[in-house]
Scaffold this motif. Sequence first.
Motif, mmCIF file in Angstrom:
data_model
loop_
_atom_site.group_PDB
_atom_site.id
_atom_site.type_symbol
_atom_site.label_atom_id
_atom_site.label_comp_id
_atom_site.label_asym_id
_atom_site.label_seq_id
_atom_site.Cartn_x
_atom_site.Cartn_y
_atom_site.Cartn_z
ATOM 1 N N GLU A 1 -92.319 -1.329 158.488
ATOM 2 C CA GLU A 1 -90.888 -1.494 158.970
ATOM 3 C C GLU A 1 -89.798 -1.299 157.897
ATOM 4 N N THR A 2 -89.939 -1.812 156.619
ATOM 5 C CA THR A 2 -88.846 -1.604 155.812
ATOM 6 C C THR A 2 -88.951 -0.040 155.424
ATOM 7 N N LEU A 3 -90.036 0.726 155.511
ATOM 8 C CA LEU A 3 -89.755 2.166 155.147
ATOM 9 C C LEU A 3 -89.214 2.869 156.365
ATOM 10 N N LYS A 4 -89.250 2.243 157.391
ATOM 11 C CA LYS A 4 -88.515 3.052 158.500
ATOM 12 C C LYS A 4 -87.148 2.848 158.417
ATOM 13 N N MET A 5 -86.734 1.406 158.060
ATOM 14 C CA MET A 5 -85.549 1.340 157.909
ATOM 15 C C MET A 5 -84.750 2.264 156.878
ATOM 16 N N LYS A 6 -85.384 2.301 155.792
ATOM 17 C CA LYS A 6 -85.148 3.177 154.629
ATOM 18 C C LYS A 6 -84.713 4.492 155.084
ATOM 19 N N VAL A 7 -85.606 5.040 155.934
ATOM 20 C CA VAL A 7 -85.503 6.397 156.271
ATOM 21 C C VAL A 7 -84.263 6.605 157.297
ATOM 22 N N ARG A 8 -84.251 5.663 158.261
ATOM 23 C CA ARG A 8 -83.157 5.496 159.092
ATOM 24 C C ARG A 8 -81.691 5.374 158.506
ATOM 25 N N LEU A 9 -81.509 4.729 157.287
ATOM 26 C CA LEU A 9 -80.375 4.317 156.538
ATOM 27 C C LEU A 9 -79.298 5.197 156.598
ATOM 28 N N PRO A 10 -79.457 6.469 156.099
ATOM 29 C CA PRO A 10 -78.361 7.475 156.060
ATOM 30 C C PRO A 10 -77.795 7.810 157.599
ATOM 31 N N LEU A 11 -78.728 8.011 158.659
ATOM 32 C CA LEU A 11 -78.329 8.230 159.887
ATOM 33 C C LEU A 11 -77.548 6.912 160.441
ATOM 34 N N GLU A 12 -77.906 5.886 160.077
ATOM 35 C CA GLU A 12 -77.177 4.611 160.845
ATOM 36 C C GLU A 12 -75.937 4.424 160.070
ATOM 37 N N ILE B 1 -82.738 13.891 154.218
ATOM 38 C CA ILE B 1 -81.735 13.600 155.526
ATOM 39 C C ILE B 1 -80.522 13.511 154.897
ATOM 40 N N THR B 2 -80.187 12.739 153.903
ATOM 41 C CA THR B 2 -79.015 12.594 153.275
ATOM 42 C C THR B 2 -78.159 13.670 152.909
ATOM 43 N N LYS B 3 -78.778 14.652 152.418
ATOM 44 C CA LYS B 3 -78.341 16.118 151.612
ATOM 45 C C LYS B 3 -78.099 17.000 153.061
ATOM 46 N N ALA B 4 -78.947 16.819 154.077
ATOM 47 C CA ALA B 4 -78.679 17.686 155.267
ATOM 48 C C ALA B 4 -77.414 17.070 156.111
ATOM 49 N N LEU B 5 -77.460 15.953 156.022
ATOM 50 C CA LEU B 5 -76.046 15.353 156.746
ATOM 51 C C LEU B 5 -74.748 15.772 156.162
ATOM 52 N N VAL B 6 -74.906 15.682 154.680
ATOM 53 C CA VAL B 6 -73.697 16.061 153.938
ATOM 54 C C VAL B 6 -73.197 17.715 154.202
ATOM 55 N N SER B 7 -74.465 18.433 154.439
ATOM 56 C CA SER B 7 -74.140 19.869 154.712
ATOM 57 C C SER B 7 -73.752 20.041 156.195
ATOM 58 N N TYR B 8 -74.157 19.344 156.952
ATOM 59 C CA TYR B 8 -73.737 19.190 158.419
ATOM 60 C C TYR B 8 -72.301 18.816 158.532
ATOM 61 N N GLU B 9 -71.891 17.951 157.957
ATOM 62 C CA GLU B 9 -70.367 17.399 157.846
ATOM 63 C C GLU B 9 -70.308 17.005 156.578
ATOM 64 N N PRO B 10 -69.321 17.794 155.972
ATOM 65 C CA PRO B 10 -69.006 17.303 154.339
ATOM 66 C C PRO B 10 -68.211 16.127 154.426
ATOM 67 N N SER B 11 -67.663 15.600 155.380
ATOM 68 C CA SER B 11 -66.896 14.044 155.329
ATOM 69 C C SER B 11 -67.894 12.973 154.972
ATOM 70 N N PHE B 12 -69.218 13.232 155.393
ATOM 71 C CA PHE B 12 -70.217 12.130 155.607
ATOM 72 C C PHE B 12 -70.433 11.878 153.839
ATOM 73 N N ARG B 13 -69.906 12.693 152.895
ATOM 74 C CA ARG B 13 -70.219 12.662 151.612
ATOM 75 C C ARG B 13 -69.469 11.070 151.029
ATOM 76 N N ALA B 14 -68.205 10.861 151.579
ATOM 77 C CA ALA B 14 -67.679 9.860 151.414
ATOM 78 C C ALA B 14 -68.112 8.446 151.621
ATOM 79 N N ILE B 15 -68.990 8.341 152.846
ATOM 80 C CA ILE B 15 -69.875 7.398 153.239
ATOM 81 C C ILE B 15 -71.029 7.022 152.460
ATOM 82 N N LEU B 16 -71.757 8.450 152.045
ATOM 83 C CA LEU B 16 -73.000 8.221 151.722
ATOM 84 C C LEU B 16 -73.072 8.053 150.182
#
Length: 129
Positions: free
Chosen positions: A41-52, A82-97
């Motif tokens: 469960e902890t690894l699943k939470m870790k993987v979902r963290l950037p999406l959440e 996933i984090t790197k892909a999200l930043v490419s998808y929407e550059p404004s996510f960089r400020a959050i991540l």
Amino acid sequence: MATIYATGKRKSAIAKVWLTSGKGEMDINGKTLDEWLGGHETLKMKVRLPLEATKQLEAVNIKATTLGGGYSAQADALKHGITKALVSYEPSFRAILKPMGLLTRDSRVVERKKPGKRKARRSPQFSKR
């Protein structure tokens, strides 16, 4: 929206991540996240963290392949990808991540074995006689 590709790494594990807009489906090595990580469960939470953190859990589909290392290192590599892909998808996510430390690649790797040692630093047992 086009497919966005990113690579995440940790120790000797590599995760190749393809991100597309969708309804929150995760396909890792041909399995769902629950099938792939089982009861970790902890690894699943870790993987979902950037999406959440970016509130994209139900907005993007992720297809990923992982290779090398163990489950924990692969999960960390997947999180990085996933984090790197999200930043490419929407550059404004960089400020959050970025403040969460998710964009930083964990560079710690296993130290090499030295001659005359049992492991990287462990000396052979001393025998007085």
